[in-house]
Motif scaffolding. Structure first.
Motif, PDB file in Angstrom:
ATOM      1  N   GLY A  47       0.802  -1.228   0.000  1.00  0.00           N
ATOM      2  CA  GLY A  47       0.000   0.000   0.000  1.00  0.00           C
ATOM      3  C   GLY A  47       0.826   1.264   0.000  1.00  0.00           C
ATOM      4  O   GLY A  47       0.430   2.281  -0.573  1.00  0.00           O
ATOM      5  N   PHE A  48       1.994   1.208   0.624  1.00  0.00           N
ATOM      6  CA  PHE A  48       2.844   2.391   0.706  1.00  0.00           C
ATOM      7  C   PHE A  48       3.358   2.826  -0.664  1.00  0.00           C
ATOM      8  O   PHE A  48       3.732   3.964  -0.856  1.00  0.00           O
ATOM      9  CB  PHE A  48       4.029   2.135   1.644  1.00  0.00           C
ATOM     10  CG  PHE A  48       3.676   2.328   3.077  1.00  0.00           C
ATOM     11  CD1 PHE A  48       3.646   3.589   3.633  1.00  0.00           C
ATOM     12  CD2 PHE A  48       3.328   1.247   3.856  1.00  0.00           C
ATOM     13  CE1 PHE A  48       3.291   3.778   4.950  1.00  0.00           C
ATOM     14  CE2 PHE A  48       2.974   1.426   5.184  1.00  0.00           C
ATOM     15  CZ  PHE A  48       2.948   2.686   5.728  1.00  0.00           C
TER      16      PHE A  48
ATOM     17  N   SER B  17      -6.149  -1.147  -2.356  1.00  0.00           N
ATOM     18  CA  SER B  17      -5.003  -1.479  -1.516  1.00  0.00           C
ATOM     19  C   SER B  17      -5.401  -2.442  -0.392  1.00  0.00           C
ATOM     20  O   SER B  17      -4.662  -3.376  -0.072  1.00  0.00           O
ATOM     21  CB  SER B  17      -4.409  -0.198  -0.928  1.00  0.00           C
ATOM     22  OG  SER B  17      -3.412  -0.505  -0.002  1.00  0.00           O
TER      23      SER B  17
ATOM     24  N   SER C 270      -5.507   1.795   9.748  1.00  0.00           N
ATOM     25  CA  SER C 270      -5.504   0.834   8.640  1.00  0.00           C
ATOM     26  C   SER C 270      -6.697   1.068   7.707  1.00  0.00           C
ATOM     27  O   SER C 270      -6.549   1.129   6.490  1.00  0.00           O
ATOM     28  CB  SER C 270      -5.548  -0.589   9.209  1.00  0.00           C
ATOM     29  OG  SER C 270      -5.867  -1.507   8.214  1.00  0.00           O
TER      30      SER C 270
ATOM     31  N   ILE D 138      -3.927   0.588   4.535  1.00  0.00           N
ATOM     32  CA  ILE D 138      -2.647  -0.097   4.766  1.00  0.00           C
ATOM     33  C   ILE D 138      -2.845  -1.156   5.856  1.00  0.00           C
ATOM     34  O   ILE D 138      -3.846  -1.135   6.570  1.00  0.00           O
ATOM     35  CB  ILE D 138      -1.551   0.898   5.206  1.00  0.00           C
ATOM     36  CG1 ILE D 138      -2.016   1.676   6.439  1.00  0.00           C
ATOM     37  CG2 ILE D 138      -1.188   1.844   4.077  1.00  0.00           C
ATOM     38  CD1 ILE D 138      -0.929   2.432   7.127  1.00  0.00           C
TER      39      ILE D 138
END
Lengths: 288, 143
Positions: free
Chosen positions: A35-36, A57, A182, A187
């Motif tokens: 996700g980053f 994501s 999250s 993420i």
């Protein structure tokens, strides 16, 4: 580039899968989720709305978490009882985050993501293995009662090393916030969960990482369920990304394992900071 | 590494070990199934010239707007029929559903195991987690 992709859907799908593969491979190597890399790529390069990027994501995070968790559980690194207890906190946090996400302006999400990127960059710089670190484990009646203490394979001979768990209640509270972040940002938030278990609950770092991975699937599935039912998960975006991340995390880590971890980490920290600045600017721009 | 300060009750029971083995198989199987579904979708797109998104939707997606809405499958029979008709969109939706449901199956599996072990506290915890996980579906039904 966008016009070309619109005219060639197969190229679009293949490009997504390829980028996701790279994200998955680097994510696995650096201990970060894909996700980053994916969210900045989707929002800054392709111009996708951050809500759709977060939805896609989340699906990819479930995929990598489940894939890695299978190995960790088999290797007896995961503390399933600790995971179930802490998931009370993470799932409640995920519900809060997913509900809030639709009410927060994209600029706010960009800024929050930017802050977390900087945090992750610094966390990567001072990451330590934790080997040889001796910490006092305070007694915890709840951990005793719930039989949370266990053992894990460690050392050179992979012998079973016993450990005790502390501050279970504090762990649940910290996990609530990790679950919320999250769901807000799409993420896994292992970057928050692992220190909470390692530092606050005194769980060995290897067990903390494995248990965090096991929990990430449950946390992200809770928020992904809400995004999915709301219609914010676009199959044509989430499908190729989940596929790419999964392949990338499984295959890529073997190739990248031959590289110097320090060099990759240093390069990645610079990239994270640059992306953080870019996302921060995008977040701030809407206020002017 | 944390060092034990007193004699720990740390030895896992045989049923815990069995549970961990089954969990590992469940997770691996679910992930492989979703991979296979997306891969089939990819192949169908290449072979049959299908795509998961039309040109209009793709333009809209990359314009940064929040106007797209992907309706979750409502009719199970219709959804399953789509697989028979080799509709690639159904395959990718199926893969996403498997991935979202996999952690829920994992918790349901743990719940069953805790119940068998008569571990009532953890049975209740697993049930609570499962309830929280289904919040999205509950919201949908309520609305």
């Amino acid at each position: 580039m966008k016009e070309f992709l619109v005219a060639n859907p197969i190229v679009f799908e293949t490009t997504l899968a390829m980028v996701a593969m790279v994200a998955g491979a680097f994510g696995a190597l650096l201990g970060l989720g894909g996700g980053f890399i994916l969210i900045p790529f989707l929002t800054l390069v392709l111009g996708v709305h951050i809500h759709y990027a977060i939805g896609a994501s989340l699906v990819s995070v479930i995929a990598t978490s489940s894939g890695a968790a299978a190995s960790y559980v088999r290797d007896r690194m995961t503390n399933v009882r600790v995971a179930i207890l802490l998931e009370i906190g993470t799932t409640l946090g995920a519900i809060t985050g997913a509900t809030l996400a639709s009410r927060i302006e994209p600029s706010g999400l960009f800024l929050l993501f930017s802050i977390l990127l900087v945090w992750s960059a610094f966390a990567m710089l001072r990451r330590r293995e934790g080997a040889g670190r001796e910490m006092k484990v305070p007694p915890d009646a709840l951990a005793d009662r719930l039989r949370l203490h266990s053992e894990y394979p460690g050392g050179t001979q992979k012998e079973m090393i016993p450990y005790r768990v502390a501050r279970a209640k504090l762990g649940i509270v910290l996990m609530y916030f990790a679950g919320c972040v999250s769901a807000l940002l799409g993420i896994g938030s292992g970057i928050l969960k692992v220190p909470a278990m390692d530092q606050a609950m005194r769980i060995p770092i290897k067990v903390s990482s494995a248990t965090s991975n096991f929990m990430i699937g449950v946390t992200t599935a809770t928020s992904a369920g809400i995004y999915f039912m709301r219609g914010d998960i676009i199959p044509g975006l989430a499908g190729p990304i989940a596929f790419g991340v999964l392949i990338g995390s499984q295959v890529g880590s073997r190739w990248l394992g031959k590289w110097s971890g320090q060099t990759i980490r240093f390069i990645f920290v610079i990239i994270l900071i640059l992306v953080a600045v870019e996302m921060g600017i995008k977040g701030v721009q809407s206020y002017f | 590494m944390s060092s034990p300060t007193s004699k720990p009750d740390s030895t896992p029971r045989p049923e815990d070990l069995r549970l961990e083995r089954w969990l590992s198989i469940l997770l691996r199987g679910g992930v492989n199934l979703s991979l296979l579904l997306v891969l089939t979708g990819f192949v169908l797109n290449y072979v049959k010239g299908q795509s998961w998104m039309g040109a209009t939707d793709m333009s809209e997606l990359m314009s940064g707007s929040l106007t797209l809405h992907s309706e979750p499958p409502r009719n199970l029979a219709e959804f399953v029929y789509g697989f028979g008709g080799l509709q690639s969109l159904n395959f990718v939706q199926g893969a996403i559903l498997v991935l979202i449901l996999l952690p829920a199956f994992r918790v349901a599996f743990l719940l069953g195991s805790f119940l068998r072990q008569r571990d009532w506290i953890f049975s209740m915890l697993a049930f609570l987690v499962l309830t929280f996980m289904s919040f999205g579906t509950i919201l949908r039904i309520v609305h």
